[in-house]
Design an enzyme around this catalytic site. Structure first.
Site, PDB file in Angstrom:
ATOM      1  N   ASP A  19      28.766  97.021  58.219  1.00  0.00           N
ATOM      2  CA  ASP A  19      29.601  97.982  57.520  1.00  0.00           C
ATOM      3  C   ASP A  19      29.755  99.213  58.394  1.00  0.00           C
ATOM      4  OD1 ASP A  19      30.933  99.482  55.575  1.00  0.00           O
ATOM      5  OD2 ASP A  19      29.064 100.210  54.701  1.00  0.00           O
TER       6      ASP A  19
ATOM      7  N   ASP B  56      31.519 102.829  58.271  1.00  0.00           N
ATOM      8  CA  ASP B  56      32.118 103.696  57.272  1.00  0.00           C
ATOM      9  C   ASP B  56      32.212 105.107  57.844  1.00  0.00           C
ATOM     10  OD1 ASP B  56      32.531 105.326  54.987  1.00  0.00           O
ATOM     11  OD2 ASP B  56      31.757 103.685  53.742  1.00  0.00           O
TER      12      ASP B  56
ATOM     13  N   ASP C 299      25.944 100.746  59.351  1.00  0.00           N
ATOM     14  CA  ASP C 299      25.023 101.076  58.269  1.00  0.00           C
ATOM     15  C   ASP C 299      23.896 100.043  58.276  1.00  0.00           C
ATOM     16  OD1 ASP C 299      23.666 101.397  55.889  1.00  0.00           O
ATOM     17  OD2 ASP C 299      25.470 101.901  54.747  1.00  0.00           O
TER      18      ASP C 299
END
Ligand SMILES: [Zn+2]
Ligand SMILES: [Zn+2]
Length: 370
Positions: free
Chosen positions: A53, A55, A273
Site C-alpha cells: 500500500d 498512500d 505501509d
C-alpha cells in the site's frame, strides 16, 4: 461489517453487490480452504498474496501545508500539514487528520509505486510484472498485489524482512564498506544491483545538486561541505568512471560519506505501509468498486496504463450532471481538469463527481429544493 462471505464466481459476487450496495467493499489477500467459515481458525489459511500500500498520507509533501489539517483529540491542538505520529503538545496518539485529494500528492504516490515495482519487485526480487496487479486505491494512493506462488507461503516475519529491505530499515554503513579502506578497494558502482547501486546513484545525485544548506541538514560541517562542493566534478567523475574509483579526498572522511549514505537510504527507499505488507490476511479494497469516502473508483491498471493514469480524471465515475450543495469547508480542488473552490460555508452548484466526493467526506450537504 458483513464478513466471511465467499462467492463461486463473478456473477454471484456482482449480484450480491447490486443487491446490498455496500459503502465499502474489501476482499482478503489470504487464501482459505473454507473462506466462509465464521471463525478465523476454521477457515484454514493456505497462503496470502504479498500486498503493498502506497498512500500519500504517509509521504511528506510540501503541498500538505496548504490542503491538510490535523487535530489532537485529547488536547485540541491543531495545525496544518501532515499529521504527526503523536501530538507535539500532549504526546497523545489520538490524532484526527483531515486530508484532501491533490494532484501533486497523487503524482508523488505514483512515482513511489513505480519505484517499488521497477527498483525492488522486478529488479531486486525478480518478480515479473505479469505476476502482479496494480490498483488505484480510490483515494490518495496505489495498491500492488503480487500473486506469484513464490510469495504465498511467506510468514509474517519473512514479509517484515521484505518491508525492511524496501524501506531501507536497518541499513548498516559498515556492511556497505563505509569504514576503513573497504570502499577504496571495492568502490560502489552506479550499475551495481540492489542497494549498492542505489547508494551509488543516490550519492551521485545528492553530490551533483547539494548546496551548503543541504549538507547542514545532515550535520556535516561547512568546512567539509565546501571541500565537497569544490571537488564536485572530480567526485562525480570518479563515481561514473568504469570501473569506478572511490573519490578519496583529504578532509572528507568515511564518517562524512556515511552520513550522506544514511540520508540517501531514506530517499531511495520506497514509502510503503509496513502494516499492510506484513499482514498475512489483509483486507484490501475490491478493484472496480467505489471508495466510500470519495466516490472515486478503485481502478485496476496494467503496468503500461499506470504512466498516463490521472486519478482525478480516469477514476471519476459520475461524469454528468450538477448538484446544489451547501459546503461547510474545503480547499481548492481539481477534478476532471477543472478547478473548484476553496469554499467556506456557502451554497454552490457543482459537478456531481465533486458533490459526491464532498458528501462522502461529510464536508457538504444536499440542499433540498422546496
Ligand atoms: Zn494533544
Ligand atoms: Zn498535496
Amino acid at each position: 461489517m458483513v464478513r466471511h462471505l465467499s462467492f463461486k464466481n463473478e456473477l454471484e459476487l456482482n449480484n450480491y453487490l447490486k443487491n446490498k450496495i455496500p459503502l465499502h467493499a474489501y476482499y482478503s489477500s489470504a487464501y482459505y480452504k473454507f473462506p466462509n467459515a465464521e471463525d478465523m481458525d476454521s477457515k484454514e489459511w493456505i497462503g496470502a498474496d504479498l500486498v503493498f500500500d502506497i498512500d500519500a498520507d504517509h509521504i511528506p509533501t510540501p503541498c500538505k501545508d496548504e490542503h491538510d489539517k490535523w487535530t489532537c483529540l485529547d488536547c485540541g491542538y491543531s495545525s496544518t500539514g501532515m499529521a504527526p505520529e503523536s501530538c507535539p503538545k500532549c504526546k497523545s496518539k489520538r490524532i484526527k487528520a483531515e486530508t484532501w485529494l491533490c494532484e501533486q500528492c497523487l503524482d508523488v504516490a505514483k512515482n513511489e509505486t513505480f519505484k517499488l515495482i521497477d527498483e525492488f519487485l522486478v529488479a531486486d526480487f525478480g518478480i515479473s510484472i505479469h505476476e502482479m496487479s496494480i490498483n488505484f486505491s480510490g483515494h490518495r494512493g496505489y495498491h500492488v498485489h503480487v500473486y506469484s506462488e513464490v510469495v504465498r507461503k511467506l510468514s509474517q516475519d519473512a514479509r517484515r524482512e521484505i518491508t525492511d529491505y524496501i524501506r531501507g530499515i536497518g541499513f548498516s554503513p559498515k556492511i556497505y564498506g563505509f569504514t576503513g579502506r573497504d570502499l577504496i578497494e571495492n568502490p560502489l558502482d552506479l550499475a551495481d544491483p540492489g542497494w549498492r547501486g542505489r547508494l551509488a546513484r543516490g550519492i551521485y545525485d545528492f553530490i551533483s545538486r547539494a548546496d551548503l544548506s543541504d549538507f547542514k541538514k545532515l550535520s556535516i560541517r561547512s568546512r567539509t561541505a565546501k571541500k565537497i562542493i569544490e571537488n564536485r566534478d572530480l567526485i562525480l567523475k570518479s563515481l561514473e568512471s568504469n570501473p569506478p574509483i572511490w573519490p578519496s579526498i583529504s578532509g572528507i572522511s568515511m564518517k562524512t560519506w556515511s552520513k550522506i549514505a544514511q540520508y540517501v537510504v531514506k530517499v531511495q527507499g520506497s514509502h510503503i505501509d509496513e502494516r499492510v505488507t506484513t499482514d498475512i490476511k489483509r483486507l484490501m479494497r475490491l478493484p472496480e468498486t467505489l471508495h466510500g469516502k470519495t466516490g472515486f473508483k478503485v481502478k485496476s491498471l496494467s503496468y503500461n496504463e499506470l504512466e498516463n493514469f490521472d486519478p482525478l480524471v480516469d477514476a471519476v465515475v459520475f461524469r454528468r450532471g450538477e448538484v446544489k450543495v451547501h459546503v461547510h469547508e474545503c480547499p481548492e480542488l481539481t477534478i476532471n481538469n477543472e478547478t473548484y473552490g476553496p469554499y467556506n460555508n456557502e451554497d454552490v452548484i457543482i459537478p456531481l463527481a465533486l458533490a459526491v466526493y464532498l458528501l462522502c467526506k461529510g464536508a457538504a450537504e444536499i440542499i433540498e429544493e422546496s
